[in-house]
Design an enzyme around this catalytic site. Structure first.
Site, mmCIF file in Angstrom:
data_model
loop_
_atom_site.group_PDB
_atom_site.id
_atom_site.type_symbol
_atom_site.label_atom_id
_atom_site.label_comp_id
_atom_site.label_asym_id
_atom_site.label_seq_id
_atom_site.Cartn_x
_atom_site.Cartn_y
_atom_site.Cartn_z
ATOM 1 N N SER A 85 2.671 -24.305 -4.686
ATOM 2 C CA SER A 85 2.266 -25.394 -5.974
ATOM 3 C C SER A 85 1.467 -26.653 -5.169
ATOM 4 C CB SER A 85 2.698 -25.579 -6.969
ATOM 5 O OG SER A 85 3.404 -25.225 -7.604
ATOM 6 N N GLU B 150 7.338 -20.872 2.337
ATOM 7 C CA GLU B 150 7.080 -21.084 0.337
ATOM 8 C C GLU B 150 8.167 -21.008 -0.219
ATOM 9 O OE1 GLU B 150 2.381 -19.287 0.593
ATOM 10 O OE2 GLU B 150 3.702 -18.119 -0.340
ATOM 11 N N HIS C 70 6.332 -12.006 2.008
ATOM 12 C CA HIS C 70 5.445 -12.896 1.060
ATOM 13 C C HIS C 70 6.816 -12.177 -0.118
ATOM 14 C CE1 HIS C 70 3.947 -15.040 -2.787
ATOM 15 N NE2 HIS C 70 2.892 -15.024 -2.405
ATOM 16 N N GLY D 170 3.874 -21.387 -8.040
ATOM 17 C CA GLY D 170 2.932 -20.742 -9.687
ATOM 18 C C GLY D 170 3.819 -21.225 -10.347
ATOM 19 N N GLU E 228 6.689 -12.434 -3.539
ATOM 20 C CA GLU E 228 6.426 -11.380 -4.048
ATOM 21 C C GLU E 228 6.463 -10.226 -3.504
ATOM 22 O OE1 GLU E 228 2.358 -13.502 -5.739
ATOM 23 O OE2 GLU E 228 3.860 -14.898 -6.225
ATOM 24 N N ASN F 27 -4.603 -16.969 -0.465
ATOM 25 C CA ASN F 27 -4.137 -16.584 -1.472
ATOM 26 C C ASN F 27 -4.528 -15.728 -2.254
ATOM 27 O OD1 ASN F 27 -2.118 -13.981 -2.463
ATOM 28 N ND2 ASN F 27 -0.370 -14.682 -1.901
ATOM 29 N N LYS G 49 -4.123 -13.564 -4.385
ATOM 30 C CA LYS G 49 -2.741 -12.555 -5.565
ATOM 31 C C LYS G 49 -3.609 -11.374 -5.765
ATOM 32 C CE LYS G 49 0.642 -15.581 -4.902
ATOM 33 N NZ LYS G 49 1.564 -16.830 -5.697
HETATM 34 P P1 13P Z 1 0.913 -21.353 -5.905
HETATM 35 O O1 13P Z 1 -0.115 -22.307 -4.836
HETATM 36 O O2 13P Z 1 0.323 -20.266 -6.908
HETATM 37 O O3 13P Z 1 1.678 -22.132 -6.093
HETATM 38 O O4 13P Z 1 1.362 -19.616 -4.602
HETATM 39 C C1 13P Z 1 1.514 -19.910 -3.289
HETATM 40 C C2 13P Z 1 2.014 -18.865 -3.076
HETATM 41 O O5 13P Z 1 2.765 -18.052 -3.594
HETATM 42 C C3 13P Z 1 0.884 -18.380 -2.563
HETATM 43 O O6 13P Z 1 0.784 -17.292 -1.669
#
Ligand code: 13P
Length: 254
Positions: free
Chosen positions: A212, A166, A94, A172, A96, A10, A12
């Site tokens: 992560s 997640e 997600h 992140g 976010e 992903n 982003k």
């Molecule tokens: P990270 O791998 O950067 O922690 O992000 C995970 C994520 O949100 C994937 O959708």
């Protein structure tokens, strides 16, 4: 039963045309294990990279879609539009999108139904915040999320869904859930799906872990019984580390 391993990046809001193209160049001609499903979800303006599917076997996913098929929705894209340019699926739910854009479970469910009706696969995300984890209430929290935005689907719709667990506190942050925490929650999710859809459907379901994931921890996480790969943010941006993740998944499939 042997399920495939998904390694979906992903991206982003990262990469531009140049860097996206060179990422695909780096992966061109690579041979992945046939039971490893490689996917990348670039931002909307880069989705046409799906045209390169014949040279690099990477499924392209969108990071969002609208819940209506067309209309006066400035800035939005429908599932049919995504399908028409060869997109495999869409990431929905997600954290976010839930947190920053206030997407409710009802909206996520509407988007899922729309995407599935356009024959897109859905990667449905769920995950608890840190305070819920600290209180030990994560299983109930995920159950509520699933009841509101996943379990209303019927069994045929579920067959086109991949779930990504997640935990928000691991996204992140560099802090990964332990392999055991990932396994426990993915097993919990599978058992909730077993209750609703029966064992056969739940056994076929792919449940990914995200938060992560990187080459240093992927082997342990992906080898858990109920974890069928990863939804990867940061470590998918670089072609080298993404390739490493695909190789780790491939070894586990041998
Ligand atoms: P990270 O791998 O950067 O922690 O992000 C995970 C994520 O949100 C994937 O959708």
């Amino acid at each position: 039963m042997a399920r495939e391993i998904y390694v979906v990046g992903n991206w982003k809001m990262n990469h531009t045309l140049d860097t996206c193209t060179s990422f695909w160049d780096d992966l061109e001609g690579e041979d992945f294990h046939p039971n490893v499903r490689a996917g990348i979800a670039p931002a909307m303006p880069l989705l046409h990279i799906s045209e390169r599917k014949s040279t690099a076997p990477i499924d392209v996913y969108a990071q969002n879609c609208h819940e209506a098929s067309s209309g006066a929705y400035t800035g939005e894209s429908s599932a049919a539009m995504l399908k028409s340019i060869g997109i495999t699926g869409v990431i929905l739910g997600h954290s976010e999108r839930r947190e920053i854009y206030h997407e409710s479970d009802a909206l996520i469910l509407a988007k899922m139904k729309h995407a599935l009706s356009a024959d897109l696969q859905v990667i449905y995300c769920c995950g608890e915040p840190l305070d819920i984890r600290k209180a030990g209430a994560q299983n109930d929290y995920i159950k509520d999320q699933l009841e509101a935005s996943l379990l209303p689907l019927d069994v045929d719709q579920l067959a086109q869904v991949c779930i990504a667990y997640e935990p928000i506190w691991a996204i992140g942050t560099g802090e990964t859930a332990s392999a055991q925490q990932a396994q426990d929650m993915c097993a919990h999710i599978r058992s909730l799906c077993t209750e609703k859809y029966g064992k056969e459907a739940a056994d076929k379901l792919h449940i990914l872990y995200g938060g992560s994931v990187k080459p240093a921890n992927a082997q342990e996480i992906f080898s858990q019984t109920d974890v069928d790969g990863g939804l990867v943010g940061g470590a998918s941006l670089d072609s080298g580390s993404y390739m490493e993740l695909l190789q780790i998944a491939g070894k586990l499939m041998e």
